[in-house]
Design an enzyme around this catalytic site. Structure first.
Site, PDB file in Angstrom:
ATOM      1  N   ARG A  16      17.151  -0.231  -5.723  1.00 14.28           N
ATOM      2  CA  ARG A  16      15.737  -0.451  -6.051  1.00 14.28           C
ATOM      3  C   ARG A  16      15.569  -0.660  -7.546  1.00 14.28           C
ATOM      4  O   ARG A  16      16.178   0.046  -8.367  1.00 14.28           O
ATOM      5  CB  ARG A  16      14.890   0.752  -5.625  1.00 14.28           C
ATOM      6  CG  ARG A  16      15.033   1.146  -4.159  1.00 14.28           C
ATOM      7  CD  ARG A  16      14.539   0.053  -3.213  1.00 14.28           C
ATOM      8  NE  ARG A  16      13.127  -0.227  -3.382  1.00 14.28           N
ATOM      9  CZ  ARG A  16      12.159   0.438  -2.766  1.00 14.28           C
ATOM     10  NH1 ARG A  16      12.440   1.437  -1.953  1.00 14.28           N
ATOM     11  NH2 ARG A  16      10.894   0.102  -2.953  1.00 14.28           N
ATOM     12  N   LYS A  29       2.080   7.508   3.916  1.00 15.42           N
ATOM     13  CA  LYS A  29       1.479   6.183   3.910  1.00 15.42           C
ATOM     14  C   LYS A  29       0.797   5.847   5.233  1.00 15.42           C
ATOM     15  O   LYS A  29       0.438   4.692   5.473  1.00 15.42           O
ATOM     16  CB  LYS A  29       2.558   5.138   3.603  1.00 15.42           C
ATOM     17  CG  LYS A  29       3.320   5.403   2.305  1.00 15.42           C
ATOM     18  CD  LYS A  29       4.479   4.437   2.138  1.00 15.42           C
ATOM     19  CE  LYS A  29       5.369   4.827   0.970  1.00 15.42           C
ATOM     20  NZ  LYS A  29       6.510   3.903   0.801  1.00 15.42           N
ATOM     21  N   PRO A  52       0.821  -1.221   0.000  1.00 16.26           N
ATOM     22  CA  PRO A  52       0.000   0.000   0.000  1.00 16.26           C
ATOM     23  C   PRO A  52       0.854   1.270   0.000  1.00 16.26           C
ATOM     24  O   PRO A  52       1.683   1.469   0.891  1.00 16.26           O
ATOM     25  CB  PRO A  52      -0.795  -0.130   1.308  1.00 16.26           C
ATOM     26  CG  PRO A  52      -0.784  -1.583   1.628  1.00 16.26           C
ATOM     27  CD  PRO A  52       0.529  -2.092   1.145  1.00 16.26           C
ATOM     28  N   GLU A  53       0.665   2.089  -1.024  1.00 15.56           N
ATOM     29  CA  GLU A  53       1.382   3.359  -1.128  1.00 15.56           C
ATOM     30  C   GLU A  53       0.386   4.486  -0.843  1.00 15.56           C
ATOM     31  O   GLU A  53      -0.764   4.235  -0.472  1.00 15.56           O
ATOM     32  CB  GLU A  53       1.978   3.496  -2.535  1.00 15.56           C
ATOM     33  CG  GLU A  53       2.916   2.368  -2.936  1.00 15.56           C
ATOM     34  CD  GLU A  53       4.277   2.445  -2.263  1.00 15.56           C
ATOM     35  OE1 GLU A  53       4.504   3.370  -1.442  1.00 15.56           O
ATOM     36  OE2 GLU A  53       5.119   1.585  -2.556  1.00 15.56           O
TER      37      GLU A  53
END
Length: 276
Positions: free
Chosen positions: A260, A58, A2-3
């Site tokens: 990333r 968030k 969840p962002e």
């Protein structure tokens, strides 16, 4: 994971079901998600009325009349739901908040990386966690002022929650693609025009994602996320999702930046020269 867009969707759902409803009980099925003692949680929450729902990055806040709040952080797999009867409880419900009208609000988390906390105020939580301004609210001036002093690569800086709260990995890739900025540009080399494009892209990407309730298959065809998710919904029956929407013969590239996975277009987002 969840962002910001997902959490904003959760906040809006909670705004509809829990606002102005007295909390009559707290049912804990798994203490692992609690970052507060269970007895303390019950003592501080039962009998309270949620007067507002708020979000910072968030993090979702259920605010009480005295300014204190219940903090929901959703980790990798967190979600919220609502039900009335035990047999309707969503799978992986870890904590349920019972409301006076009989509804129960579920904190759902299959992998149990989410956390429920208490805070004296949103402002205190922001200070304690060293969170920057919310990504939806940060101004162009705030963003450029902090970034133009940095010699660090732009992608890791945008992921730094102390600079601006709420930008996750796919969002940063999308923002940089829309702004036509290479993820390995050093922040202090960006021009005023590029900072303006970057800020506009942050707002556009987040607002689009929120409007679509973070369902990436419904995002516009000119979004990079279709390539990273191997999603052909925007171009059905083709492999066009693998290519740049602007340069349709240029395959989207992948590399690791700051550890990333990073997706970008080598034409839209040219590599920085040594002189930059």
């Amino acid at each position: 994971m969840p962002e910001l867009p997902e959490v904003e969707t959760y906040r809006r759902f909670l705004d509809e079901v829990i606002l102005h409803q007295p909390i009559t009980a707290v049912e804990v099925f798994d203490r692992h998600v609690l970052a507060v003692e269970e007895d303390t949680l019950r003592r501080r929450v039962v009998g309270q009325i949620v007067v507002a729902t708020r979000r910072l990055g968030k993090n979702c806040f259920l605010e009480f009349a005295d300014g204190s709040a219940l903090v929901l952080h959703f980790g990798m797999t967190g979600d919220v739901g609502a039900y009335r009867h035990d047999y309707d409880a969503p799978r992986f419900t870890r904590v349920a908040f019972h409301l006076a009208d009989g509804l129960r609000v579920a904190f759902i988390d299959p992998r149990k990386f989410g956390r429920i906390r208490l805070t004296d105020s949103l402002e205190q939580y922001q200070k304690d966690k060293k969170l920057g301004p919310d990504a939806l609210k940060i101004s162009l001036e705030e963003l450029s002022q902090v970034l133009r002093k940095k010699k660090t690569l732009i992608k890791p800086l945008l992921l730094d929650q102390s600079i601006t709260a709420g930008l996750g990995n796919w969002i940063v890739d999308e923002v940089l693609y829309q702004a036509k900025i290479h993820p390995e540009r050093r922040a202090n080399t960006l021009t005023d025009a590029e900072f303006s494009s970057l800020h506009a892209a942050i707002q556009s990407v987040l607002k689009t994602a929120i409007t679509q309730e973070a369902t990436y298959r419904q995002f516009p065809a000119n979004f990079l996320i279709h390539a990273r998710e191997w999603d052909e919904s925007a171009t059905p029956g083709t492999d066009q999702h693998r290519f740049c929407p602007r340069h349709q013969k240029e395959e989207i590239a992948k590399k690791y930046v700051g550890g990333r996975a990073t997706y970008y277009c080598q034409i839209c987002q040219p590599e920085p020269s040594e002189s930059i």
